[in-house]
Design a protein around this motif. Structure first.
Motif, short mmCIF file in Angstrom:
data_model
loop_
_atom_site.label_atom_id
_atom_site.label_comp_id
_atom_site.label_asym_id
_atom_site.label_seq_id
_atom_site.Cartn_x
_atom_site.Cartn_y
_atom_site.Cartn_z
N GLY A 86 -5.45 -36.39 -69.35
CA GLY A 86 -5.81 -37.15 -70.54
C GLY A 86 -7.05 -36.54 -71.16
O GLY A 86 -7.55 -35.51 -70.71
N GLU A 87 -7.55 -37.16 -72.21
CA GLU A 87 -8.71 -36.61 -72.89
C GLU A 87 -10.00 -36.96 -72.17
O GLU A 87 -10.07 -37.96 -71.47
CB GLU A 87 -8.76 -37.13 -74.33
N ASN A 103 -7.28 -32.61 -71.62
CA ASN A 103 -6.78 -31.97 -72.84
C ASN A 103 -7.53 -32.53 -74.04
O ASN A 103 -8.51 -33.26 -73.89
CB ASN A 103 -5.25 -32.16 -72.96
C1 LIG Z 1 -3.28 -35.34 -73.51
O1 LIG Z 1 -2.37 -35.59 -72.47
C2 LIG Z 1 -1.82 -36.88 -72.46
C3 LIG Z 1 -0.96 -37.00 -71.24
O2 LIG Z 1 -1.74 -36.86 -70.09
C4 LIG Z 1 -1.04 -37.12 -73.73
O3 LIG Z 1 -0.54 -38.43 -73.75
C5 LIG Z 1 -1.97 -36.91 -74.92
O4 LIG Z 1 -1.22 -37.02 -76.12
C6 LIG Z 1 -2.62 -35.54 -74.86
N1 LIG Z 1 -3.60 -35.46 -75.93
C7 LIG Z 1 -3.75 -34.38 -76.68
C8 LIG Z 1 -4.79 -34.46 -77.73
O5 LIG Z 1 -3.07 -33.40 -76.52
#
Ligand SMILES: *[C@@H]1O[C@H](CO)[C@@H](O)[C@H](O)[C@H]1NC(C)=O
Ligand SMILES: *[C@@H]1O[C@H](CO)[C@@H](O)[C@H](O)[C@H]1NC(C)=O
Ligand SMILES: *[C@@H]1O[C@H](CO)[C@@H](O)[C@H](O)[C@H]1NC(C)=O
Ligand SMILES: *[C@@H]1O[C@H](CO)[C@@H](O)[C@H](O)[C@H]1NC(C)=O
Ligand SMILES: *[C@@H]1O[C@H](CO)[C@@H](O)[C@H](O)[C@H]1NC(C)=O
Length: 245
Positions: free
Chosen positions: A125-126, A149
């Motif tokens: 996750g963020e 992420n």
């Molecule tokens: C980051 O990862 C999550 C799943 O762990 C996802 O739901 C989310 O959209 C992602 N965010 C970005 C900004 O990519």
């Protein structure tokens, strides 16, 4: 003579009073609650009996009948009448492994934290976008080896006491904004092995305390800013495996 023993008697009482005050030096109630809430979230899905203590990596010492400054993974500083939690080391902590970054929520209630290590937990996750704004005392922040992420939250660049920031080996996107130049106490900035794009901002030259700057294994492009040559204390500079020209 009577006066003297009276006097030494009161010294004795004073001594006892000091001892008991010392013994009762305890961590702040809110901070203790925040830590217990964190533990609850982390062990919620685990069966906790004596045999699982092995897997709790120190969290087994966190309970409401003991002093939180004596818990494993927790560091405190003494103040006049209480102790403040100043450090939390949750590196490679089995109960934290693979969880969503939202489990960290209660950590952001501990505003006296100066050091937070959540490295090597594969958190996903963020990076929490708002919470870090609370941790203005933070000097050491280690988040390497997770699966964060999204982009770097702007609030991280307002933690003016940061000396060490390591976000290596995550899946962090976006660019490194000029705001990074506000972290004037920074001695190490490491963002190795992420998906950082764009150019290295000119403002990097404002980080005059920087000893170590490592950004290898990203998608950084453009030229290396001349301002890096102003970093007189720089000892380690790693920029390989990018698209620098
Ligand atoms: C980051 O990862 C999550 C799943 O762990 C996802 O739901 C989310 O959209 C992602 N965010 C970005 C900004 O990519
Ligand atoms: C855990 O260990 C204590 C003694 O060390 C024992 O009294 C208690 O019954 C044990 N609890 C479980 C669930 O095994
Ligand atoms: C609480 O933790 C302390 C160690 O930090 C331990 O000595 C004590 O037995 C624990 N109490 C309970 C009720 O588990
Ligand atoms: C946290 O603990 C690990 C060992 O478990 C150690 O390698 C690391 O240096 C510690 N982090 C901090 C900030 O002290
Ligand atoms: C910041 O701290 C306050 C007070 O302790 C708390 O209520 C709030 O939830 C914290 N903010 C975040 C985003 O965790």
């Amino acid at each position: 003579m009577a006066n003297l023993s009276l006097l030494s008697g009161s010294y004795f009482m004073f001594f006892i009073l000091c001892l008991s005050l010392r013994g009762s030096l305890s961590c702040l109630h809110d901070q203790r609650e925040a830590l217990l809430d964190l533990k609850d979230v982390l062990v919620r899905d685990m069966v906790t009996d004596n045999s699982t203590d092995l897997f709790l990596g120190g969290l087994e010492t966190w309970n409401s009948s003991s002093e939180c400054c004596q818990w494993i993974l927790v560091q405190c500083n003494s103040r006049s009448s209480s102790q403040e939690v100043t450090g939390l080391n949750l590196s490679s902590l089995f109960p934290l492994r693979g969880k969503a970054s939202t489990v960290l929520e209660s950590v952001f209630r501990i505003k006296t934290l100066m050091s937070l290590d959540i490295s090597y937990n594969s958190l996903h996750g963020e990076i929490p976008r708002i919470g870090f704004g609370n941790l203005t005392e933070l000097a050491h922040l280690d988040m390497r080896g997770n699966s964060f992420n999204g982009s770097i939250p702007p609030r991280l660049f307002r933690l003016r006491n940061l000396e060490f920031l390591d976000l290596s080996v995550n899946m962090i996107e976006g660019s490194l904004p000029g705001d990074v130049g506000g972290l004037k106490k920074l001695k190490q900035l490491s963002l190795d092995a992420n998906i950082i794009r764009g150019e290295i901002p000119e403002e990097i030259g404002n980080l005059i305390e920087l000893r170590k700057l490592t950004l290898p294994g990203n998608q950084i492009s453009g030229r290396i800013p001349l301002s890096i040559s102003q970093l007189r204390k720089l000892e380690v500079l790693q920029l390989q495996n990018n698209s620098l020209s």
